[in-house]
Design a protein around this motif. Structure first.
Motif, PDB file in Angstrom:
ATOM      1  N   ALA A   1       0.992  -0.813   0.216  1.00  0.00           N
ATOM      2  CA  ALA A   1       0.047  -0.019  -0.342  1.00  0.00           C
ATOM      3  C   ALA A   1       1.081   1.270  -0.158  1.00  0.00           C
ATOM      4  N   VAL A   2       0.125   2.484  -0.913  1.00  0.00           N
ATOM      5  CA  VAL A   2       1.032   4.229  -0.606  1.00  0.00           C
ATOM      6  C   VAL A   2       0.263   4.172   0.959  1.00  0.00           C
ATOM      7  N   PRO A   3       0.923   4.592   2.030  1.00  0.00           N
ATOM      8  CA  PRO A   3       0.347   5.263   2.962  1.00  0.00           C
ATOM      9  C   PRO A   3      -0.413   6.173   3.288  1.00  0.00           C
ATOM     10  N   PRO A   4      -1.361   5.707   4.121  1.00  0.00           N
ATOM     11  CA  PRO A   4      -2.613   6.887   3.659  1.00  0.00           C
ATOM     12  C   PRO A   4      -2.517   8.524   3.719  1.00  0.00           C
ATOM     13  N   ASN A   5      -1.998   8.247   5.238  1.00  0.00           N
ATOM     14  CA  ASN A   5      -1.589   9.990   6.232  1.00  0.00           C
ATOM     15  C   ASN A   5      -0.186  10.506   4.651  1.00  0.00           C
ATOM     16  N   LEU A   6       0.770  10.204   4.047  1.00  0.00           N
ATOM     17  CA  LEU A   6       1.288  10.362   2.940  1.00  0.00           C
ATOM     18  C   LEU A   6      -0.064  10.686   1.321  1.00  0.00           C
ATOM     19  N   ALA A   7      -0.807  10.255   1.541  1.00  0.00           N
ATOM     20  CA  ALA A   7      -1.648   9.625   0.445  1.00  0.00           C
ATOM     21  C   ALA A   7      -2.521  11.008   0.662  1.00  0.00           C
ATOM     22  N   LYS A   8      -2.884  11.386   1.916  1.00  0.00           N
ATOM     23  CA  LYS A   8      -3.616  12.684   1.866  1.00  0.00           C
ATOM     24  C   LYS A   8      -3.211  13.463   1.608  1.00  0.00           C
ATOM     25  N   HIS A   9      -1.424  14.098   2.387  1.00  0.00           N
ATOM     26  CA  HIS A   9      -0.742  15.701   2.062  1.00  0.00           C
ATOM     27  C   HIS A   9      -1.135  15.901   0.859  1.00  0.00           C
ATOM     28  N   ILE A  10      -0.266  14.027  -0.390  1.00  0.00           N
ATOM     29  CA  ILE A  10      -0.630  14.606  -1.630  1.00  0.00           C
ATOM     30  C   ILE A  10      -1.772  15.057  -2.472  1.00  0.00           C
ATOM     31  N   GLY A  11      -2.815  13.901  -1.562  1.00  0.00           N
ATOM     32  CA  GLY A  11      -3.878  15.223  -2.284  1.00  0.00           C
ATOM     33  C   GLY A  11      -4.344  16.086  -1.762  1.00  0.00           C
TER      34      GLY A  11
END
Length: 365
Positions: free
Chosen positions: A326-336
């Protein structure tokens, strides 16, 4: 804003982008258990199977503002053969095809660090950028370290990000992500919400034995090198873990010290490493002390920043694999959040460097 997710896995990117405000309406992955996990925790809009079987359905999707996804990375990973002809490597082009079909306002494609850094893949990087620019996107790529975005794990990945608009402009993605950085908690802090391994909310115990190697590979740090047989390395409790691999579940699962974690004792690994560095003879081939064990499923999920109540489906080995992929959700959140802010506020042109294509490598440092 509406989005779709392809190569979704258990939904790491999707969780993050949903937290950033995107409504992910459609998703797809090939792995049965990852799809079951996704459906159980995120939504039944996941389609399970080969993406090529869903291209006609994708063509019919309307009002898609963003396409996100992490195509299979094994063909690019330094942990694999890095074979350009690996069929899994071709999925990056399927991603570009989906972007062409839907013409979204933005896209985000994730992959392993090697695709963004190794000279071996420079021709592919340039080809991908050219393809996205041909489709009308101002695009670039950036390698991000998850520890800088609220993830207690030294995980580096490349992200190709594009915005519909002037394709002659190159986004300075490093600069664009700066305001969204957030220091991660330590592994110890992250795991503090869990019960002792094997009890309560922490039952996904990995039973792979831990044996000391008589021929250790030493580094300055006790958390690097190789003190044990197998690829599982010890965890730095008061820092960040190494990358959690998809191959966890056996002797590649990271190692943790229960007495250091639960009783705040000094770490056995650090003491053992210090003795060897100072000339002591390494241990004979034997099992490590009982205080050392492998990370549990729940611990790995939290280090990856999956929600505390996320329920993975399938066998234990499948759960470990889903987490590691997986892509770490927290990392994804900041990119999002960065992408959302650019789209909503229409500030993208203020964050762009206008450079000739051949200088894009310099933009990325």
């Amino acid at each position: 804003m509406n989005g779709i997710s392809i190569y979704s896995g258990a939904g790491g990117l999707d969780i993050g982008f949903r937290k950033a405000g995107f409504d992910i309406k459609w998703a797809n992955d090939f792995n049965k258990y990852a799809c079951e996990s996704y459906a159980k925790n995120i939504g039944d809009h996941i389609r399970c199977g080969d993406i090529n079987n869903y291209l006609e359905e994708i063509k019919e999707l309307k009002n898609v503002d963003i396409v996100i996804g992490g195509p299979p990375c094994q063909g690019f990973s330094v942990a694999g053969k890095m074979d350009p002809n690996d069929p899994r490597s071709k999925h990056v082009w399927t991603f570009t095809d989906v972007v062409e079909m839907l013409n979204p306002k933005a896209f985000v494609m994730e992959n392993v660090k090697a695709l963004g850094t190794l000279s071996k893949w420079e021709p592919l990087r340039k080809s991908l950028l050219e393809r996205f620019r041909e489709l009308g996107y101002s695009t670039n790529y950036v390698v991000l370290n998850a520890t800088e975005f609220d993830v207690p794990q030294g995980r580096e990945r490349v992200f190709f990000i594009g915005f519909k608009g002037n394709s002659k402009l190159i986004p300075d993605l490093k600069k664009m992500m700066e305001p969204y950085k957030k220091m991660a908690p330590t592994v110890r802090e992250t795991l503090s919400v869990l019960d002792k391994a094997g009890t309560g909310n922490n039952t996904g115990v990995c039973k792979a034995k831990i044996t000391l190697t008589p021929n250790p590979v030493l580094r300055k740090s006790p958390f690097a090198g190789m003190l044990f047989n197998g690829m599982g390395r010890p965890i730095r409790l008061d820092g960040y873990s190494n990358t959690l691999p998809a191959s966890m579940g056996g002797n590649k699962t990271p190692i943790i010290d229960d007495k250091e974690l639960y009783e705040n004792q000094s770490g056995w690994v650090q003491e053992y490493h210090s003795k060897i560095m100072n000339g002591s003879k390494p241990s004979e081939f034997k099992e490590a002390p009982e205080r050392l064990r492998r990370l549990t499923v729940e611990e790995c999920a939290l280090i990856q920043t999956f929600p505390f109540d996320y329920e993975f489906c399938g066998s234990q080995s499948s759960k470990f694999c889903q987490i590691g992929n997986a892509v770490p959700p927290n990392l994804a959140k900041h990119i999002g959040k960065m992408v959302m802010d650019c789209l909503v506020n229409e500030v993208i042109e203020n964050m762009i460097i206008n450079l000739p294509y051949q200088l894009e490598m310099e933009v990325n440092g």
